[in-house]
Design a protein around this motif. Structure first.
Motif, mmCIF file in Angstrom:
data_model
loop_
_atom_site.group_PDB
_atom_site.id
_atom_site.type_symbol
_atom_site.label_atom_id
_atom_site.label_comp_id
_atom_site.label_asym_id
_atom_site.label_seq_id
_atom_site.Cartn_x
_atom_site.Cartn_y
_atom_site.Cartn_z
ATOM 1 N N GLU A 37 0.804 -1.218 0.000
ATOM 2 C CA GLU A 37 0.000 0.000 0.000
ATOM 3 C C GLU A 37 0.840 1.272 0.000
ATOM 4 O O GLU A 37 0.437 2.290 -0.577
ATOM 5 N N ASP A 38 1.999 1.243 0.632
ATOM 6 C CA ASP A 38 2.810 2.453 0.767
ATOM 7 C C ASP A 38 3.915 2.560 -0.284
ATOM 8 O O ASP A 38 4.807 3.411 -0.166
ATOM 9 N N ARG A 39 3.857 1.745 -1.318
ATOM 10 C CA ARG A 39 4.877 1.800 -2.366
ATOM 11 C C ARG A 39 4.793 3.104 -3.155
ATOM 12 O O ARG A 39 3.729 3.718 -3.263
ATOM 13 N N ASP A 40 5.924 3.538 -3.688
ATOM 14 C CA ASP A 40 5.893 4.601 -4.685
ATOM 15 C C ASP A 40 5.273 4.047 -5.961
ATOM 16 O O ASP A 40 5.412 2.856 -6.272
ATOM 17 N N ARG A 41 4.592 4.914 -6.689
ATOM 18 C CA ARG A 41 3.934 4.499 -7.931
ATOM 19 C C ARG A 41 4.703 5.017 -9.142
ATOM 20 O O ARG A 41 5.183 6.143 -9.138
ATOM 21 N N GLY A 76 -4.641 11.292 -10.274
ATOM 22 C CA GLY A 76 -5.583 10.615 -9.380
ATOM 23 C C GLY A 76 -4.886 9.878 -8.265
ATOM 24 O O GLY A 76 -5.319 9.910 -7.102
ATOM 25 N N MET A 77 -3.788 9.212 -8.579
ATOM 26 C CA MET A 77 -3.026 8.475 -7.567
ATOM 27 C C MET A 77 -2.420 9.426 -6.539
ATOM 28 O O MET A 77 -2.437 9.150 -5.330
ATOM 29 N N ALA A 78 -1.866 10.527 -7.014
ATOM 30 C CA ALA A 78 -1.251 11.500 -6.102
ATOM 31 C C ALA A 78 -2.296 12.159 -5.213
ATOM 32 O O ALA A 78 -2.066 12.397 -4.017
ATOM 33 N N LYS A 138 -1.011 9.485 2.930
ATOM 34 C CA LYS A 138 0.074 8.568 2.599
ATOM 35 C C LYS A 138 1.289 9.349 2.092
ATOM 36 O O LYS A 138 1.145 10.396 1.455
ATOM 37 N N ALA A 139 2.474 8.794 2.334
ATOM 38 C CA ALA A 139 3.712 9.506 2.000
ATOM 39 C C ALA A 139 4.289 9.095 0.649
ATOM 40 O O ALA A 139 5.308 9.638 0.230
ATOM 41 N N TYR A 140 3.654 8.150 -0.047
ATOM 42 C CA TYR A 140 4.249 7.700 -1.301
ATOM 43 C C TYR A 140 4.214 8.788 -2.369
ATOM 44 O O TYR A 140 3.382 9.695 -2.348
ATOM 45 N N ASN A 183 3.493 15.739 -4.392
ATOM 46 C CA ASN A 183 3.942 14.337 -4.359
ATOM 47 C C ASN A 183 3.942 13.714 -5.748
ATOM 48 O O ASN A 183 4.124 12.502 -5.892
ATOM 49 N N LEU A 184 3.725 14.540 -6.768
ATOM 50 C CA LEU A 184 3.682 14.089 -8.160
ATOM 51 C C LEU A 184 4.896 14.613 -8.903
ATOM 52 O O LEU A 184 5.166 15.816 -8.892
#
Length: 276
Positions: free
Chosen positions: A58-62, A126-128, A136-138, A168-169
């Protein structure tokens, strides 16, 4: 601390792997994959927080590869990282293989099917935004081609990212200045690229996109401005690493002949020796 020399060697290994894949399969986007190899190596070996043993953590970078056609370097990196067996690379573009010519989310580590250009940044927004809403910190990274910027959906996503202050993007442009039918300037000029992204509210950083050391430094420093998304203009050479392919538009989707393949592998092996 990241060993930059080992990353440079890794990038050469990935280039050898992708050339072999394309040669054996008889298809592939050679020039594009060669130009983005250093970007992928910097991200996966020096920057991103991912776990091949738990790809849906869940906390992975995308990471979204919006320029999905340049998939060969992506497959080579994911296999080398352990998301799937390296042996599977031999099935690239073969019947019933999941390693098709564009990213396929049936493969562990792939977040999104891409190929139709212009969609990756919208999904990344959308993910960011979801990360912000869930505290979340990812971080979310998305790689686009400079030719892809002719798609209007890229700029709609750029406005949204700025509106929602998605620091975060991190967007990345593989700025090799060539696309399938010629130079980006001739097909659909996007200059001045830095000023355009700035006008959409993004923090802009320019970097040598074939220098893994500089890439790692820039990626790890982003975001440099709180409340703004960051765009990395990664100036690259299409076909990087193989002399006969560098800055040659026709290598966009060129499959090496036997002689070209042997020359390419020899050059890459010689580059490895220099770094030994």
């Amino acid at each position: 601390m990241t060993d930059i020399n080992s990353l440079k060697r890794k990038a050469i290994d990935i280039r050898k792997s992708l050339i072999e894949m394309i040669y054996e399969a008889g298809t592939g986007h050679t020039g594009s994959s060669l130009s983005n190899t250093d970007i992928l190596v910097a991200l996966y070996y020096g920057v991103m927080n991912v776990d091949p043993n738990n790809p849906n953590w869940e906390d992975r970078d995308r990471y979204i590869q919006s320029k999905g056609h340049a998939v060969e370097s992506y497959w080579a990196v994911l296999a080398d990282k352990g998301f799937f067996p390296k042996e599977e690379l031999k099935t690239f573009s073969k019947y019933n293989s999941r390693l098709i010519g564009h990213p396929n989310n049936k493969v562990p580590g792939v977040e999104m099917n891409t190929g139709a250009l212009g969609h990756g940044l919208s999904v990344s927004v959308g993910m960011a935004l979801a990360a912000k809403m869930d505290n979340k910190a990812y971080r979310v990274f998305t790689l686009m081609g400079d030719g892809e910027l002719a798609e209007g959906s890229v700029w709609e996503a750029a406005m949204s990212a700025s509106q929602y202050k998605l620091d975060n993007l991190i967007g990345i442009i593989d700025r090799n200045r060539l696309q399938i039918s010629g130079t980006t300037d001739d097909v659909m000029s996007n200059e001045p690229l830095d000023k355009k992204w700035e006008s959409f509210g993004w923090h802009v950083v320019q970097v040598d996109g074939n220098d893994v050391g500089e890439l790692v430094k820039v990626f790890n420093e982003a975001p440099q401005i709180s409340g703004k998304p960051t765009i990395i203009l990664a100036n690259t050479v299409k076909g990087k690493g193989i002399s006969i392919a560098e800055n040659v538009a026709s290598w966009h989707h060129h499959v090496p002949t036997k002689e070209e393949y042997e020359k390419a592998m020899q050059e890459l092996s010689e580059q490895l020796e220099v770094l030994a």
